[in-house]
Design a protein around this motif. Structure first.
Motif, short mmCIF file in Angstrom:
data_model
loop_
_atom_site.label_atom_id
_atom_site.label_comp_id
_atom_site.label_asym_id
_atom_site.label_seq_id
_atom_site.Cartn_x
_atom_site.Cartn_y
_atom_site.Cartn_z
N CYS A 144 -4.99 -9.74 7.74
CA CYS A 144 -4.09 -10.80 7.31
C CYS A 144 -2.95 -10.23 6.46
O CYS A 144 -2.90 -9.03 6.24
N GLU A 145 -2.11 -11.11 5.95
CA GLU A 145 -0.96 -10.68 5.18
C GLU A 145 -1.15 -10.91 3.69
O GLU A 145 -0.18 -10.96 2.93
N ARG A 147 -1.63 -10.33 -0.22
CA ARG A 147 -1.14 -9.25 -1.09
C ARG A 147 -2.18 -8.18 -1.32
O ARG A 147 -1.87 -7.00 -1.35
N GLN A 150 -2.15 -5.54 1.44
CA GLN A 150 -0.90 -4.83 1.75
C GLN A 150 -0.77 -3.61 0.87
O GLN A 150 -0.02 -3.57 -0.08
#
Length: 151
Positions: A144-145, A147, A150
């Protein structure tokens, strides 16, 4: 078979096609393969052989039981519709990021045709919910994106 006699389990997973067969059995309570094929033949354009294959899978999964009746079998649902729907919902939400469950529910409500009673029921359920400050992501890195993934 009384509704209370149905098995309750969240371990049974059924395919979309098997759902169609179960919907007929939940509606009729019991049926032979030809009766199910007649109902689904109108909607799904399925042949008797397809219905028998699906019934065989459902019997193996213990979602359906059979009783002989002359030269044919009568099929009975062994799992309830509500319990199976609950299991499917839990399965769906376990496959998406925990942070996206709220938007998925919003999409479901937005897309569904709802009666005033349905809306009142949803509003009541929401009124009883206590919001949490933050939802922790349950995804594997790269899925997923968020935080936290990342890096």
């Amino acid at each position: 078979m009384a509704k209370t006699d149905l098995l309750t389990t969240d371990a049974i997973k059924i395919s979309d096609s098997e759902w169609e067969v179960m919907r007929v059995l939940w509606t009729l309570g019991e049926a032979d393969a030809q009766q199910i094929a007649d109902v689904l033949g109108q909607r799904m354009d399925w042949k008797l052989a397809t219905v028998k294959t699906l019934l065989g899978r459902l019997v193996k999964k213990a979602a359906v039981r059979t009783e002989p009746s002359g030269k044919k079998y009568i099929y009975f649902p062994q799992v309830g519709e509500e319990e199976t729907l609950q299991s499917a919902t839990e399965n769906l939400f376990s496959r998406i990021c925990a942070k996206k469950v709220g938007s998925a529910i919003t999409d479901l409500v937005t897309e569904a045709q709802l009666t005033a009673t349905d809306i009142a029921m949803i509003q009541l359920a929401l009124a009883k919910k206590t919001p949490v400050a933050e939802i922790q992501c349950n995804c594997i890195p790269g899925q997923c994106e968020c935080r936290e993934h990342q890096k």
